[in-house]
Design a protein around this motif. Structure first.
Motif, PDB file in Angstrom:
ATOM      1  N   ASP A 133      83.060 -19.662  81.602  1.00  0.00           N
ATOM      2  CA  ASP A 133      84.243 -19.461  82.710  1.00  0.00           C
ATOM      3  C   ASP A 133      84.560 -21.115  83.202  1.00  0.00           C
ATOM      4  O   ASP A 133      83.515 -21.746  83.629  1.00  0.00           O
ATOM      5  N   PRO A 134      85.309 -21.552  82.573  1.00  0.00           N
ATOM      6  CA  PRO A 134      85.790 -23.475  82.798  1.00  0.00           C
ATOM      7  C   PRO A 134      86.093 -24.207  83.888  1.00  0.00           C
ATOM      8  O   PRO A 134      85.922 -24.767  84.931  1.00  0.00           O
ATOM      9  N   ASP A 135      86.834 -22.750  84.992  1.00  0.00           N
ATOM     10  CA  ASP A 135      86.947 -23.200  85.919  1.00  0.00           C
ATOM     11  C   ASP A 135      85.318 -22.754  86.658  1.00  0.00           C
ATOM     12  O   ASP A 135      85.641 -23.309  88.207  1.00  0.00           O
ATOM     13  N   GLN A 136      84.737 -22.715  86.908  1.00  0.00           N
ATOM     14  CA  GLN A 136      83.401 -23.198  87.447  1.00  0.00           C
ATOM     15  C   GLN A 136      83.119 -24.345  88.139  1.00  0.00           C
ATOM     16  O   GLN A 136      84.322 -25.299  87.659  1.00  0.00           O
ATOM     17  N   PRO A 137      83.006 -24.593  89.306  1.00  0.00           N
ATOM     18  CA  PRO A 137      82.916 -25.996  89.919  1.00  0.00           C
ATOM     19  C   PRO A 137      81.335 -26.294  88.949  1.00  0.00           C
ATOM     20  O   PRO A 137      80.052 -26.915  90.000  1.00  0.00           O
ATOM     21  N   PHE A 138      82.009 -26.845  87.906  1.00  0.00           N
ATOM     22  CA  PHE A 138      80.440 -27.700  87.239  1.00  0.00           C
ATOM     23  C   PHE A 138      79.981 -29.184  88.021  1.00  0.00           C
ATOM     24  O   PHE A 138      80.921 -29.510  88.753  1.00  0.00           O
ATOM     25  N   ARG A 139      79.090 -29.169  87.948  1.00  0.00           N
ATOM     26  CA  ARG A 139      77.838 -30.951  88.007  1.00  0.00           C
ATOM     27  C   ARG A 139      77.607 -30.979  86.712  1.00  0.00           C
ATOM     28  O   ARG A 139      77.307 -30.474  85.993  1.00  0.00           O
TER      29      ARG A 139
END
Length: 302
Positions: A133-139
């Motif tokens: 899921d590329p829309d996650q708020p990744f750090r």
């Protein structure tokens, strides 16, 4: 190697059209045997790029302008570009002040290495299939960021991510901040001066990407002249290329989240990596240069 280009006054008088100059660039670059390793794989492509840049022509297609006549001042600029590329052996991107990666332009100068990382290809595919899921708020951490190009590309492909762009060089970070502003990423990409992880205490990341200095000392001594214009600290990785990579591999697990990923580029140094880390089994990723340039590891793989 030829001593000089043909006489400037004669050249400026005889070469009148864009087509003339493209042909002349190709001929002289071939005669000087310039090395292509900073984005172009064919002399014609680089010649067209340099002529387009000198004349401020659209980058997409030079053909409508090939028979256009070139003003005297423009011919002076073209001759200067060719002198820098052949006699001084400057990479094209240092002459134009611009490099392209995955279709995006970045400011570059000799304070930073010229962008050419294969990690850019992996980011373009949103690290498929390891990211669902590329829309996650990744750090995200871009370690050894240089011009900031990978950090910015990461922010583009992961639209809700926050990205730390880390480098030891204050000069490189000046360029990175200019690129962050150029791409309007100031609210999501943060440039940090740090010796690898030293200034990141307490932080954890879902994705760490890094293209550290990895060229072994023997290869450094054999580099073509074009590479000698780049900062040595951005290339040299010690006797076996593993000086910084060993530190990264030792410290990265503490900065990765429970399901975090490390993506590291090491060029042609896989044999040295295998010797240094015989017990590790990273996942080697396919790139346009093969499947031994970049690897991926999960936090649990260390």
């Amino acid at each position: 190697m030829p001593a000089t280009l043909p006489r400037k006054d004669q050249t400026l008088e005889e070469l009148l059209t864009v087509r003339d100059w493209v042909r002349f660039f190709v001929s002289e670059m071939n005669r000087y045997k310039v090395f292509l390793g900073h984005g172009s794989s064919h002399v014609l492509d680089e010649a067209i790029y340099l002529v387009q840049s000198a004349l401020n022509l659209p980058i997409e297609d030079v053909s409508p302008y090939l028979d256009a006549r070139v003003l005297r001042a423009e011919r002076e600029q073209l001759y200067s570009y060719l002198t820098q590329r052949t006699e001084e052996r400057k990479p094209a991107s240092y002459i134009t002040g611009q490099a392209w990666l995955q279709g995006h332009a970045f400011k570059v100068d000799p304070r930073v290495i010229i962008p050419r990382s294969f990690i850019a290809e992996i980011l373009a595919d949103q690290i498929t299939p390891w990211i669902n899921d590329p829309d996650q708020p990744f750090r995200i951490l871009d370690l050894c960021t240089g011009s900031g190009c990978l950090a910015i590309l990461a922010a583009m492909v992961f639209p809700h991510a926050s990205v730390d762009a880390v480098d030891l060089s204050p000069a490189a970070l000046e360029v990175a901040r200019e690129n962050i502003a150029l791409h309007n990423m100031g609210d999501r990409v943060n440039a940090i001066e740090s010796d690898l992880f030293d200034a990141l205490a307490g932080k954890q990341y879902d994705i760490i990407i890094t293209n550290p200095p990895y060229v072994n000392e023997s290869s450094m001594k054999a580099l073509p002249p074009e590479y000698l214009h780049e900062p040595r600290m951005a290339l040299a990785g010690g006797d076996d290329g593993m000086r910084l990579i060993e530190r990264i591999m030792a410290q990265a697990p503490a900065f990765l989240s429970e399901e975090g990923l490390l993506i590291l580029e090491l060029g042609n140094e896989k044999p040295y990596f295998d010797q240094a880390f015989p017990d590790l089994s990273p996942t080697w990723l396919e790139t346009s240069a093969g499947d031994e340039q970049v690897f991926l590891m999960h936090q649990t793989d260390f």
